[in-house]
Design a protein around this motif. Structure first.
Motif, mmCIF file in Angstrom:
data_model
loop_
_atom_site.group_PDB
_atom_site.id
_atom_site.type_symbol
_atom_site.label_atom_id
_atom_site.label_comp_id
_atom_site.label_asym_id
_atom_site.label_seq_id
_atom_site.Cartn_x
_atom_site.Cartn_y
_atom_site.Cartn_z
ATOM 1 N N LEU A 1 0.809 -1.207 0.000
ATOM 2 C CA LEU A 1 0.000 0.000 0.000
ATOM 3 C C LEU A 1 0.853 1.272 0.000
ATOM 4 C CD1 LEU A 1 -2.918 0.951 0.012
ATOM 5 C CD2 LEU A 1 -2.910 0.832 2.513
ATOM 6 N N GLY A 2 1.857 1.319 0.870
ATOM 7 C CA GLY A 2 2.721 2.505 0.916
ATOM 8 C C GLY A 2 3.446 2.736 -0.394
ATOM 9 N N ALA A 3 3.900 1.648 -1.026
ATOM 10 C CA ALA A 3 4.606 1.773 -2.302
ATOM 11 C C ALA A 3 3.678 2.305 -3.391
ATOM 12 C CB ALA A 3 5.176 0.417 -2.712
ATOM 13 N N LEU A 4 2.445 1.825 -3.417
ATOM 14 C CA LEU A 4 1.490 2.307 -4.414
ATOM 15 C C LEU A 4 1.265 3.816 -4.266
ATOM 16 C CD1 LEU A 4 -1.174 -0.565 -4.366
ATOM 17 C CD2 LEU A 4 0.412 -0.017 -6.226
ATOM 18 N N LEU A 5 1.096 4.264 -3.030
ATOM 19 C CA LEU A 5 0.882 5.694 -2.808
ATOM 20 C C LEU A 5 2.129 6.501 -3.147
ATOM 21 C CD1 LEU A 5 -1.161 5.641 0.516
ATOM 22 C CD2 LEU A 5 -2.003 6.205 -1.765
ATOM 23 N N ALA A 6 3.292 5.935 -2.888
ATOM 24 C CA ALA A 6 4.536 6.658 -3.208
ATOM 25 C C ALA A 6 4.688 6.856 -4.709
ATOM 26 C CB ALA A 6 5.733 5.892 -2.653
ATOM 27 N N VAL A 7 4.163 5.941 -5.504
ATOM 28 C CA VAL A 7 4.201 6.089 -6.959
ATOM 29 C C VAL A 7 3.278 7.209 -7.407
ATOM 30 C CG1 VAL A 7 3.540 4.958 -9.107
ATOM 31 C CG2 VAL A 7 4.887 3.711 -7.423
ATOM 32 N N ALA A 8 2.106 7.328 -6.762
ATOM 33 C CA ALA A 8 1.123 8.337 -7.162
ATOM 34 C C ALA A 8 1.431 9.710 -6.582
ATOM 35 C CB ALA A 8 -0.273 7.900 -6.735
ATOM 36 N N TYR A 9 2.032 9.758 -5.409
ATOM 37 C CA TYR A 9 2.259 11.026 -4.716
ATOM 38 C C TYR A 9 3.736 11.189 -4.347
ATOM 39 C CZ TYR A 9 -2.818 10.720 -4.190
ATOM 40 O OH TYR A 9 -4.163 10.595 -4.435
ATOM 41 N N PRO A 10 4.634 11.240 -5.327
ATOM 42 C CA PRO A 10 6.061 11.292 -4.983
ATOM 43 C C PRO A 10 6.444 12.530 -4.178
ATOM 44 C CG PRO A 10 5.709 11.745 -7.326
ATOM 45 C CD PRO A 10 4.414 11.249 -6.781
ATOM 46 N N GLU A 11 5.781 13.654 -4.441
ATOM 47 C CA GLU A 11 6.150 14.879 -3.715
ATOM 48 C C GLU A 11 5.573 14.891 -2.305
ATOM 49 O OE1 GLU A 11 2.080 15.976 -5.210
ATOM 50 O OE2 GLU A 11 3.665 14.538 -5.657
ATOM 51 N N ARG A 12 4.720 13.914 -1.967
ATOM 52 C CA ARG A 12 4.135 13.851 -0.631
ATOM 53 C C ARG A 12 4.765 12.769 0.224
ATOM 54 N NH1 ARG A 12 -2.331 14.628 -1.855
ATOM 55 N NH2 ARG A 12 -2.130 16.398 -3.283
#
Length: 829
Positions: free
Chosen positions: A492-503
Motif C-alpha cells: 500500500l505505501g509503495a502504491l501511494l509513493a508512486v502516485a504522490y512522490p512529492e508527498r
C-alpha cells in the motif's frame, strides 16, 4: 405546459441549419435543458447521427435524461440515454446522450472526429468548469476538420463577447426570457459566535411561517446539510426533510424533486447542484446560506484546498430565481444586505490542478496550448506545475509529449497520478489492490474513515456493503483484466509513493512533524499512530505548504523507497538557505527532494547548485522588496488587464514560477540573498519583454505624467497588482487646466487622482475629475480658502477651472498648460 423556450425553437433550428455554431442565452425557467435537445433530434443535419448534451453535474445529467425519456414514454437507454464515468445507460437505438463533461473529453480522445455524432450541446456553460472549457476547445479543434459537426453553447448567463471571440463574430446568438414570478428578497445575517445550524433552523422556520409552499435550502456541503437536518428533526418533526446532493442514489435524487405524495410540507436541503439545471417542484421559499465550496489549487505547494467562500452575485441571483419558478416566492439570504459580492465566479481553469489538463493536451498532440481556441487560456504557472508533476510520474518527457508509460496510462479514466499508480502496480504484483485503492481514493464525497488501511480492509472484506466502491473497483479491474479479490496490504505505501512522490515525508525532530519531499511542512497529531514513523506518504493533505495537515497516510520503508526511485541512491550536492546562519549551507545528500536518507560534507559549492538553491530560497520566501520592480509589475498588470494577454503575467506567483528564466542567468558569483536584492531586478525583468512590447510600454503606462502646471509627477502603479487603478498624487492647483481625469493604457484606464493641499495634505480622491469640478470642488475650495488665506487673493486658483467663478475679481494670465495626455484635454481659453 408551454415554456418560454418553445417560441425560440424555430430560431435555434434555423441558426443550426445555416451555421455550424450558435449560442443560446436563456434565462432560468425557460426550459432549454430538455426542450432544445428534443427539438433538434428531427433536424435534417441530426437525423443520421447522435446528439450529445453536456451537463456539468451527474445529478443533472441523470435527471435530464430521465425527464426526456419520459416524454417518449420510454425508459432511459432507449431513444434517450446518459453516460458518465463508471455508469452508462445507452443502447443501439439511443439518439440523444446526456453526458458529463469528462466523458466528452474521453470520447474526443478516442475518436477525434466523433464519427456518428451530429452535434454537441454545452449546457450551463456559465459554470466554466475546467472540463467544459477543455471540451469546447477540443470540439472546436475537431470541427476544423468536420464542418458538418454542430455546436450549441447554452446558458442562463453567458459572456457573449468572450465566446464570440472563440466561436466567431458571425455566430448567431438567440436570446430567450425565462419564466419566473416575483420573488421578494430578505436578508438575515447570522451571528458568527452562535451555533450556525440552530440559527439556520430558526430563520427557516420563521420564513416558512410567512411563506406557503415547500422550501429549498442551499448549503455549501453535505456536512452542513446533515447538521441542519438533525436540527430540524428536533424542532419541526412534522416537516418532510430531504437531502439533494451527488452522493445520493438516483431514485432518492428524483424523489427530492417531487412534492410529497401525502401533502406534507417539504424542506429540501441541497448543495449547489440545485442552483441550476434542476427544478425542485413546489418550492416557493429559498433560503441561501450564501456560501460555496470550491477546490483551489496552489501551484507552489502542489496542494488543493477546499475553500468555503462567499457565493458570487450571479450565482446568488440564480439561487434566488428558484423561488419564483412556479409562483410568487420568497428568498431569504443569510447575510447582511450591505455584504458585497463579486459579480461572477472565477473560471475553474484559473484555480484548479492543471495536471489532468496537461495530460489531455499531450494526448491530443498539443505541446503549446496556444494551438487551441480557449475562452480562458490556461495560466502559465499552474500549467507548468502540472507538467512538472507528470514528468515526475514518468508520463511526460521534456518536450511535453507522452512517454510510453503515458500512452499506456491513457486507458485509465482517472487522475494522471492514479493512472501512473495503476500502470506501475504490476511491478509490485499489486494490480488488484491498486484497483481497490483507486476506487477508495476517488469515492465521491470522501470517507469518514481516515485510516486508509482500515477503510480498504473493510471494503475488501465486505464489498457488498460498499456498493459504489465495489462498482468502481470492478470497473477498473475489468480494464486491467484481473479479478478483484482480497489481497495483502503490504504494497500500500509503495502504491501511494508512486502516485504522490512529492508527498513522501520524513519525520523531523518532533513527533508528528514531517518534511515533505516537495520541501513543505506537514503535521499529524502527536497521538496519531504514524506520528513517530520515520517515513510516510500522504494521500490527503490540506492547508498551506508552510504547515499542511495530513489526513490520510501510510508508512513507507526506506528500502521500498529506494527500489521505487533508484535516484535515491545517488549522492548529489544540496544547498539551501539557512535563516539562522544568513547564508547558503551545502552538503552532499542521498534521498528524494527534501527527504534526506544520508548526508556527508560538501567540499566545494558547484555554481549550478548555488544558483538553484538561491532560486529555491526565493520561491519559498517570495520576491525581494524592490520599489522599481513593484512599479514595473504594476504597469504590466494594468496592461495585461486592459489590453490583453499579449502582455506577460507579472503576478508574484508567475514570476516565482519563471525565476530560472528571467533571474537565474544573473546569479553567477552570488551566494547571499541580500546580494540578490541589490540586483537591478526591474531592469532584468524588463529585458525579457519582446522588443515591440518594450517599445510601447512607456507610451501606454508612463512612469511620470505631465500636469498642467508644467511639472512631471510619478504615477504609482503598485495598486494595479490588486486590480486597482494607478494613482497620481498631485497638488490640486497643479490640475487647473484639466477638464477630465488623465487616462493611460491607450485611454482604457483612468488614473485615480489623490488631490493634495499646498502642504501636501489629502483633500480629495477621484477618478472622475470632471464630476469633481462640477460638484465637490466648491466645498474643497471653501476649506482651502479658510486654511490657506493667500489662495483667496490668487485668481490662478479659479481661472484655470472651467465654469468656476474666481475667488477674487482680480484676473491673471493662465498657467502654461502641459502637452496632452491620453484621454485628457485642457479647457479652452
Amino acid at each position: 405546459m408551454s415554456l418560454p423556450i418553445e417560441s425560440r425553437l424555430p430560431a435555434i433550428q434555423a441558426a443550426l441549419a445555416h451555421h455550424s455554431r450558435a449560442m443560446l442565452v436563456a434565462e432560468p425557467g425557460a426550459g432549454k435543458t430538455t426542450r432544445v435537445p428534443l427539438s433538434l433530434l428531427e433536424a435534417p443535419w441530426a437525423r443520421e447521427g447522435r446528439l450529445l448534451l453536456l451537463e456539468p453535474r451527474r445529478v443533472a445529467a441523470r435527471l435530464a435524461a430521465g425527464f426526456m425519456a419520459d416524454q417518449f414514454g420510454e425508459r432511459v437507454g432507449e431513444t434517450v440515454g446518459y453516460r458518465m464515468r463508471g455508469e452508462s445507460r445507452v443502447g443501439p437505438r439511443t439518439r440523444l446522450e446526456v453526458v458529463t463533461q469528462g466523458v466528452l473529453t474521453r470520447m474526443l480522445q478516442e475518436d477525434p472526429l466523433l464519427e456518428g455524432v451530429a452535434g454537441i450541446l454545452f449546457d450551463e456553460f456559465h459554470e466554466r468548469s475546467l472540463e467544459g472549457d477543455l471540451g469546447l476547445a477540443l470540439a472546436l479543434d475537431a470541427q476544423s476538420v468536420r464542418d458538418d459537426l454542430r455546436l450549441l453553447v447554452m446558458s442562463a448567463t453567458l459572456d457573449v463577447e468572450a465566446l464570440l471571440g472563440v466561436l466567431g463574430e458571425a455566430t448567431p446568438v438567440i436570446d430567450c426570457p425565462g419564466r419566473s414570478f416575483p420573488v421578494a428578497t430578505r436578508h438575515r445575517a447570522l451571528n458568527a459566535r452562535d451555533d450556525t445550524a440552530a440559527q439556520q433552523a430558526r430563520a427557516l422556520l420563521d420564513a416558512m411561517a410567512a411563506q406557503h409552499g415547500d422550501a429549498l435550502v442551499i448549503l455549501p456541503g453535505v456536512a452542513e446539510i446533515r447538521r441542519l437536518a438533525r436540527e430540524l428533526a428536533g424542532r419541526a418533526p412534522e416537516l418532510e426533510v430531504m437531502e439533494l446532493h451527488g452522493r445520493l442514489p438516483l431514485e432518492a435524487q428524483r424523489r427530492a424533486l417531487r412534492p410529497d405524495p401525502e401533502g406534507r410540507r417539504r424542506v429540501v436541503l441541497a448543495t449547489a447542484i440545485a442552483e441550476s439545471s434542476v427544478t425542485v417542484d413546489g418550492v416557493r421559499l429559498v433560503m441561501d446560506a450564501g456560501l460555496e465550496r470550491v477546490p483551489v489549487f496552489q501551484p507552489r505547494s502542489g496542494l488543493t484546498r477546499l475553500e468555503t467562500r462567499r457565493v458570487n452575485r450571479a450565482s446568488a441571483d440564480q439561487r434566488r430565481g428558484r423561488a419564483g419558478r412556479q409562483g410568487p416566492g420568497l428568498c431569504l439570504r443569510l447575510w447582511a444586505e450591505e455584504q458585497p459580492l463579486v459579480p461572477h465566479g472565477e473560471p475553474e481553469i484559473r484555480q484548479a490542478d492543471l495536471a489532468p489538463l496537461a495530460f489531455e493536451l499531450a494526448r491530443w498532440g498539443i505541446t503549446d496550448p496556444v494551438g487551441l481556441a480557449w475562452v480562458t487560456p490556461p495560466p502559465e504557472a499552474p500549467l507548468a506545475a502540472g507538467r512538472d508533476l507528470l514528468r515526475r510520474l514518468g508520463l511526460l518527457d521534456e518536450r511535453h509529449q507522452l512517454t510510453e508509460r503515458g500512452r499506456a496510462a491513457a486507458r485509465w479514466p482517472t487522475h494522471p497520478r492514479l493512472a501512473a499508480m495503476l500502470e506501475r502496480s504490476h511491478e509490485l504484483d499489486a494490480l488488484p489492490l491498486a484497483c481497490a485503492l483507486v476506487a477508495l481514493l476517488e469515492e465521491r464525497g470522501g470517507d469518514e474513515e481516515r485510516d486508509l488501511e482500515r477503510a480498504l480492509q473493510a471494503r475488501l472484506r465486505e464489498p457488498r456493503a460498499h456498493r459504489q466502491w465495489r462498482h468502481d473497483a470492478e470497473r477498473l479491474a475489468r480494464i486491467a483484466g484481473v479479478p478483484l479479490a482480497a489481497a495483502s496490504l503490504a504494497p500500500l505505501g509503495a502504491l501511494l509513493a508512486v502516485a504522490y512522490p512529492e508527498r513522501i515525508a520524513q519525520r523531523l525532530d518532533e513527533p508528528g512533524r514531517f518534511r515533505l519531499a516537495s520541501g513543505g511542512l506537514a503535521t499529524l497529531p502527536e497521538s496519531h499512530p504514524l506520528a513517530h514513523t520515520e517515513l510516510l506518504v500522504a494521500a490527503e493533505l490540506s492547508g498551506e505548504a508552510s504547515g499542511a495537515r495530513i489526513y490520510r497516510a501510510v508508512a513507507l520503508g526506506v528500502e521500498r523507497l529506494e527500489s521505487l526511485y533508484p535516484e535515491c541512491s545517488e549522492w548529489r550536492p544540496r544547498l539551501e538557505w539557512s535563516d539562522e546562519q544568513g547564508r547558503l549551507v551545502g552538503e552532499q545528500v542521498r534521498g528524494m527532494g527534501a527527504v534526506v536518507l544520508a548526508r556527508r560534507p560538501l567540499e566545494r559549492l558547484p555554481a549550478e547548485a548555488v544558483r538553484e538553491a538561491l532560486l529555491e530560497a526565493l520561491r519559498r520566501r517570495g520576491l525581494p522588496r524592490d520599489e522599481a520592480l513593484t512599479q514595473l509589475r504594476g504597469r504590466l498588470a494594468l496592461l495585461r488587464r486592459t489590453l490583453g494577454e499579449e502582455w506577460p503575467d507579472a503576478s508574484e506567483e508567475a514570476l516565482l514560477a519563471s525565476l530560472a528564466g528571467w533571474l537565474g542567468p544573473h546569479l553567477d558569483g552570488i551566494t547571499r540573498l541580500d546580494a540578490v536584492a541589490r540586483l537591478p531586478l526591474a531592469r532584468l525583468l524588463l529585458d525579457t519583454l519582446d522588443w515591440p512590447l518594450r517599445a510601447r510600454l512607456d507610451a501606454l503606462a508612463p512612469e511620470r505624467l505631465a500636469v498642467p502646471s508644467g511639472a512631471h509627477h510619478r504615477v504609482d502603479y503598485a495598486p494595479c497588482l490588486e486590480d486597482q487603478p494607478p494613482v497620481l498624487a498631485v497638488k490640486l492647483q497643479e490640475c487647473f487646466g484639466w477638464e477630465a481625469s488623465p487616462r493611460v493604457a491607450d485611454g482604457r484606464a483612468a488614473v485615480l487622482l489623490h488631490l493634495l493641499s499646498p502642504a501636501r495634505r489629502p483633500l480629495q480622491v477621484t477618478a472622475d475629475l470632471a464630476s469633481f469640478w462640477a460638484g465637490g470642488y466648491a466645498e474643497v475650495r471653501r476649506e482651502m480658502r479658510g486654511r490657506y488665506p493667500k489662495l483667496a487673493h490668487d485668481s490662478t486658483v479659479d481661472t484655470q477651472v472651467p465654469n468656476i467663478r474666481p475667488l477674487t475679481e482680480c484676473s491673471r494670465p493662465r498657467m502654461a498648460s502641459s502637452r496632452a495626455i491620453s484621454g485628457g484635454r485642457h479647457p479652452a481659453s
